[in-house]
Motif scaffolding. Structure first.
Motif, PDB file in Angstrom:
ATOM      1  N   MET A 106      74.500  46.749 -21.823  1.00 19.89           N
ATOM      2  CA  MET A 106      74.326  47.927 -22.674  1.00 19.89           C
ATOM      3  C   MET A 106      75.548  48.148 -23.556  1.00 19.89           C
ATOM      4  O   MET A 106      75.432  48.499 -24.737  1.00 19.89           O
ATOM      5  CB  MET A 106      74.058  49.163 -21.817  1.00 19.89           C
ATOM      6  CG  MET A 106      72.713  49.159 -21.108  1.00 19.89           C
ATOM      7  SD  MET A 106      72.451  50.694 -20.197  1.00 19.89           S
ATOM      8  CE  MET A 106      73.151  50.298 -18.594  1.00 19.89           C
ATOM      9  N   GLU A 107      76.715  47.928 -22.999  1.00 20.77           N
ATOM     10  CA  GLU A 107      77.941  48.101 -23.776  1.00 20.77           C
ATOM     11  C   GLU A 107      77.985  47.127 -24.955  1.00 20.77           C
ATOM     12  O   GLU A 107      78.356  47.506 -26.073  1.00 20.77           O
ATOM     13  CB  GLU A 107      79.150  47.891 -22.861  1.00 20.77           C
ATOM     14  CG  GLU A 107      80.475  48.261 -23.498  1.00 20.77           C
ATOM     15  CD  GLU A 107      81.623  48.217 -22.507  1.00 20.77           C
ATOM     16  OE1 GLU A 107      82.741  48.579 -22.893  1.00 20.77           O
ATOM     17  OE2 GLU A 107      81.402  47.808 -21.340  1.00 20.77           O
ATOM     18  N   GLU A 139      68.042  49.937 -28.235  1.00 23.38           N
ATOM     19  CA  GLU A 139      67.898  48.995 -27.119  1.00 23.38           C
ATOM     20  C   GLU A 139      68.817  49.384 -25.968  1.00 23.38           C
ATOM     21  O   GLU A 139      68.420  49.333 -24.795  1.00 23.38           O
ATOM     22  CB  GLU A 139      68.217  47.566 -27.580  1.00 23.38           C
ATOM     23  CG  GLU A 139      67.187  46.954 -28.509  1.00 23.38           C
ATOM     24  CD  GLU A 139      67.399  47.329 -29.963  1.00 23.38           C
ATOM     25  OE1 GLU A 139      68.165  48.281 -30.243  1.00 23.38           O
ATOM     26  OE2 GLU A 139      66.786  46.678 -30.826  1.00 23.38           O
ATOM     27  N   ALA A 140      70.032  49.800 -26.312  1.00 27.98           N
ATOM     28  CA  ALA A 140      70.980  50.195 -25.267  1.00 27.98           C
ATOM     29  C   ALA A 140      70.471  51.407 -24.495  1.00 27.98           C
ATOM     30  O   ALA A 140      70.544  51.452 -23.258  1.00 27.98           O
ATOM     31  CB  ALA A 140      72.339  50.491 -25.890  1.00 27.98           C
ATOM     32  N   PHE A 141      69.924  52.393 -25.212  1.00 34.05           N
ATOM     33  CA  PHE A 141      69.429  53.587 -24.531  1.00 34.05           C
ATOM     34  C   PHE A 141      68.156  53.289 -23.738  1.00 34.05           C
ATOM     35  O   PHE A 141      67.935  53.871 -22.666  1.00 34.05           O
ATOM     36  CB  PHE A 141      69.201  54.716 -25.533  1.00 34.05           C
ATOM     37  CG  PHE A 141      70.432  55.538 -25.799  1.00 34.05           C
ATOM     38  CD1 PHE A 141      70.857  56.483 -24.882  1.00 34.05           C
ATOM     39  CD2 PHE A 141      71.176  55.351 -26.952  1.00 34.05           C
ATOM     40  CE1 PHE A 141      71.992  57.246 -25.109  1.00 34.05           C
ATOM     41  CE2 PHE A 141      72.318  56.106 -27.200  1.00 34.05           C
ATOM     42  CZ  PHE A 141      72.731  57.056 -26.274  1.00 34.05           C
ATOM     43  N   ASP A 142      67.321  52.392 -24.218  1.00 38.93           N
ATOM     44  CA  ASP A 142      66.135  52.000 -23.443  1.00 38.93           C
ATOM     45  C   ASP A 142      66.547  51.336 -22.130  1.00 38.93           C
ATOM     46  O   ASP A 142      65.962  51.593 -21.074  1.00 38.93           O
ATOM     47  CB  ASP A 142      65.264  51.040 -24.254  1.00 38.93           C
ATOM     48  CG  ASP A 142      64.489  51.749 -25.366  1.00 38.93           C
ATOM     49  OD1 ASP A 142      64.423  52.988 -25.338  1.00 38.93           O
ATOM     50  OD2 ASP A 142      63.973  51.051 -26.260  1.00 38.93           O
ATOM     51  N   GLY A 190      61.486  56.861 -17.646  1.00 37.48           N
ATOM     52  CA  GLY A 190      62.778  57.514 -17.833  1.00 37.48           C
ATOM     53  C   GLY A 190      63.151  57.781 -19.276  1.00 37.48           C
ATOM     54  O   GLY A 190      64.095  58.538 -19.541  1.00 37.48           O
ATOM     55  N   ARG A 191      62.433  57.187 -20.225  1.00 36.66           N
ATOM     56  CA  ARG A 191      62.811  57.372 -21.628  1.00 36.66           C
ATOM     57  C   ARG A 191      62.593  58.817 -22.086  1.00 36.66           C
ATOM     58  O   ARG A 191      63.342  59.329 -22.920  1.00 36.66           O
ATOM     59  CB  ARG A 191      62.033  56.402 -22.515  1.00 36.66           C
ATOM     60  CG  ARG A 191      62.469  54.946 -22.343  1.00 36.66           C
ATOM     61  CD  ARG A 191      61.899  54.055 -23.432  1.00 36.66           C
ATOM     62  NE  ARG A 191      60.448  53.992 -23.393  1.00 36.66           N
ATOM     63  CZ  ARG A 191      59.754  53.148 -22.628  1.00 36.66           C
ATOM     64  NH1 ARG A 191      60.380  52.307 -21.824  1.00 36.66           N
ATOM     65  NH2 ARG A 191      58.430  53.136 -22.659  1.00 36.66           N
TER      66      ARG A 191
END
Length: 314
Positions: free
Chosen positions: A20-21, A31-34, A84-85
């Protein structure tokens, strides 16, 4: 797109935060938040979930990680749809100050209920008393996050009430779980008063923090600073001078004073304490190294790379 599902299926939860980083560095924000949502859902649920997710959320919310770690399990319980989104979207809105007032009221009540209903995980610790202390520490964390959220939304009176409740409750927690010290929460209350320019209340809160923790010389200095805003120059100078004299050659104490001044935007005063630390503390101390690092950063920011290199070497 299947990266998160694959990592989770293989039991490689610890690999996802670094992925994610990298995604964020590449500009792949969505994409990172997903992947963050998928990771948060997969983390085992327990009273101590806060400690599992805090450091990952810190990468997304450097100044709001405490709020994010507290609010996530509460919101996910209310909004479990879309893996969770949905809950994460609501969390992002909350931290961006976009949640409607009526909704925020309902969520604050839900968070208070969550704190009150926490149960000790006696299986995780050798002693039931320690398990109870973990619950008390978690309740303080939740209450602090509610204070932070109220401060974010301009609900200053309620924010102060939450921070003062933290101060009262944190004294019940064993030292292993009591970082930061209780006076920290009085400093949080004082910050709210400073933001509102309520200098009399700020001075009182700083004074209470100093009385609660005589190692917190920053509170004493800032009490003098607030008194100066009220035109009480004599008292102001006395307290600020005393705060500067107390550390003497104790690097840790002077470093904490410098940090407190920096936290409240007193950059020149902070640097003066750092310079005093360089003159009085052990040259090989950790605190001297930190100050030299700060000086190196300032030199680099000013374009003086030769001085910056010398400071880093030193």
């Amino acid at each position: 797109g299947d990266l998160a599902a694959t990592a989770i299926a293989r039991g490689r939860l610890d690999d996802l935060p670094s992925v994610m980083e990298q995604e964020r560095k590449l500009g792949l924000e969505q994409e990172a938040f997903d992947h963050l949502a998928a990771w948060l859902v997969a983390v085992p649920k327990s009273t101590s979930i806060y400690y599992k997710i805090y450091y990952t959320l810190l990468k997304f919310y450097p100044s709001q990680a405490n709020q994010a770690a507290v609010w996530w399990p509460i919101l996910y319980k209310e909004f479990p749809a879309a893996q969770g989104r949905d809950a994460l979207a609501r969390l992002r809105e909350l931290l961006a100050r976009k949640t409607p007032e009526a909704t925020l009221d309902a969520w604050l009540r839900k968070a208070e209920e969550t704190a009150a209903s926490l149960q000790p995980e006696t299986w995780r610790y050798n002693k039931a008393g320690v398990a109870q202390e973990v619950v008390e520490a978690m309740r303080v964390k939740i209450t602090e996050a509610l204070g932070e959220t109220c401060a974010l939304y301009g609900r200053t009176r309620r924010a102060v009430d939450y921070f003062r409740a933290c101060f009262k409750s944190s004294g019940k927690v064993h030292d292993d779980f009591a970082w930061p010290k209780p006076s920290h929460y009085l400093m949080r209350a004082a910050r709210v008063h400073v933001t509102e320019k309520q200098w009399d209340k700020a001075a009182r809160a700083f004074g209470e923090a100093w009385e609660a923790d005589r190692d917190n010389v920053g509170a004493l200095y800032l009490q003098g600073w607030a008194l100066g805003k009220l035109g009480r120059e004599g008292e102001s100078r006395q307290k600020r001078d005393m705060a500067r004299l107390i550390p003497l050659a104790r690097g840790k104490t002077r470093a904490s004073l410098a940090d407190a001044l920096n936290d409240f935007g007193l950059a020149d005063e902070c640097r003066a304490e750092q310079q005093a630390l360089l003159l009085t503390d052990d040259p090989d101390s950790w605190y001297v190294g930190n100050v030299l690092g700060d000086e190196a950063d300032r030199a680099a920011a000013a374009g003086d790379y030769a001085r910056s290199a010398l400071l880093v070497e030193r």
